[in-house]
Design a protein around this motif. Sequence first.
Motif, PDB file in Angstrom:
ATOM      1  N   ILE A   1       4.786  -1.422  -4.908  1.00 32.09           N
ATOM      2  CA  ILE A   1       4.619  -1.080  -3.494  1.00 32.09           C
ATOM      3  C   ILE A   1       3.573   0.026  -3.317  1.00 32.09           C
ATOM      4  O   ILE A   1       2.855   0.042  -2.307  1.00 32.09           O
ATOM      5  CB  ILE A   1       5.967  -0.658  -2.864  1.00 32.09           C
TER       6      ILE A   1
ATOM      7  N   LEU B   1       0.285  -1.578  -3.303  1.00 32.06           N
ATOM      8  CA  LEU B   1       0.193  -2.401  -2.094  1.00 32.06           C
ATOM      9  C   LEU B   1      -0.118  -1.552  -0.870  1.00 32.06           C
ATOM     10  O   LEU B   1      -0.885  -1.974   0.011  1.00 32.06           O
ATOM     11  CB  LEU B   1       1.507  -3.155  -1.906  1.00 32.06           C
ATOM     12  N   ARG B   2       0.447  -0.368  -0.777  1.00 34.55           N
ATOM     13  CA  ARG B   2       0.143   0.513   0.354  1.00 34.55           C
ATOM     14  C   ARG B   2      -1.340   0.840   0.409  1.00 34.55           C
ATOM     15  O   ARG B   2      -1.918   0.973   1.489  1.00 34.55           O
ATOM     16  CB  ARG B   2       0.954   1.811   0.258  1.00 34.55           C
TER      17      ARG B   2
ATOM     18  N   ASP C   1       3.773   4.784   5.478  1.00 35.72           N
ATOM     19  CA  ASP C   1       4.952   3.928   5.405  1.00 35.72           C
ATOM     20  C   ASP C   1       6.160   4.685   5.936  1.00 35.72           C
ATOM     21  O   ASP C   1       6.226   5.916   5.844  1.00 35.72           O
ATOM     22  CB  ASP C   1       5.199   3.518   3.942  1.00 35.72           C
TER      23      ASP C   1
ATOM     24  N   ALA D   1       2.515  -4.370   2.820  1.00 33.75           N
ATOM     25  CA  ALA D   1       3.468  -3.300   2.498  1.00 33.75           C
ATOM     26  C   ALA D   1       4.436  -3.088   3.659  1.00 33.75           C
ATOM     27  O   ALA D   1       5.648  -2.920   3.451  1.00 33.75           O
ATOM     28  CB  ALA D   1       2.719  -2.011   2.178  1.00 33.75           C
TER      29      ALA D   1
ATOM     30  N   TRP E   1       7.024  -5.804   3.737  1.00 31.46           N
ATOM     31  CA  TRP E   1       8.084  -5.577   2.755  1.00 31.46           C
ATOM     32  C   TRP E   1       9.088  -4.545   3.259  1.00 31.46           C
ATOM     33  O   TRP E   1      10.297  -4.703   3.088  1.00 31.46           O
ATOM     34  CB  TRP E   1       7.482  -5.122   1.421  1.00 31.46           C
ATOM     35  N   ARG E   2       8.579  -3.483   3.868  1.00 28.42           N
ATOM     36  CA  ARG E   2       9.503  -2.463   4.384  1.00 28.42           C
ATOM     37  C   ARG E   2      10.456  -3.070   5.398  1.00 28.42           C
ATOM     38  O   ARG E   2      11.676  -2.875   5.335  1.00 28.42           O
ATOM     39  CB  ARG E   2       8.720  -1.305   5.008  1.00 28.42           C
TER      40      ARG E   2
END
Length: 261
Positions: free
Chosen positions: A215, A218-219, A158, A226, A229-230
């Motif tokens: 999160i 989710l990652r 991420d 994910a 969302w970022r």
Amino acid sequence: MTISAAEAAARAGVVIRELSEIDEFRQVNRLFDDIWHPDPRNVPVPLELMIGFAHGGGYVAGAYDGGTLVGASVGFLAADRTLHSHVTGAAAGRGVGYALKLHQRDWCRERGLRRITWTFDPLVRRNARFNLVKLGARPEEYLEDFYGTMADAINEGDASDRLLAVWQVDEDDRPAADAPAGDRPPRALLACEDGRPVFHLAGGEVVLVGTPPDIEELRRTDPGTAAEWRAAVRTALGGLMGAGGEVVGFTDRGEYEVWVH
């Protein structure tokens, strides 16, 4: 009114003290390894820097349960009478992190410092709630991919977007400020619907920016969502703050309250 640092440490069952010996710094590295499981080339703070920060007047402290280190925090002095708290890690669920922050606050007050700053991932709800609601810190800047690629078990895969939190420590304790009263209730610009980010039209003095429930999970299970969302939080929250919006709170539903000036 928050409790004292000594009360918080007693409730957590720890003793907090500054560290100065190389074996203590090695214990901190082992604790951080257990928390983040980083690539050896991407440790949260190298041993040599811990030694340098401690020797140069920075903040390196540990929380001990008997002879076991269960929490630690490392920070360095920055401009404008500020301590930048670079990394804090602690055993979860027993208040050790809170006790460390209060110890850190008292340490700064004793030295005439005005504020403590640190960064945190805006997608992690529990950290946002702790920082904004429990401590009363306020994000002052949205930092895109601040640390670049982070090779550890929590952040890997991420972008490392962060919020810069600012905690004033040279004033009396005061509760977190409420969002300004407007002519209508806050409306969600970004909402969490069935676990996914969904944009809506939103107006008024205060708008809401939602976050995912977990999160980190989710990652691991759905990296595509994910990443959505970022990008969504970067667009919504980063865009609002870049245009002068001020984060004034965090709701029980996991939403940032942003005052749009």
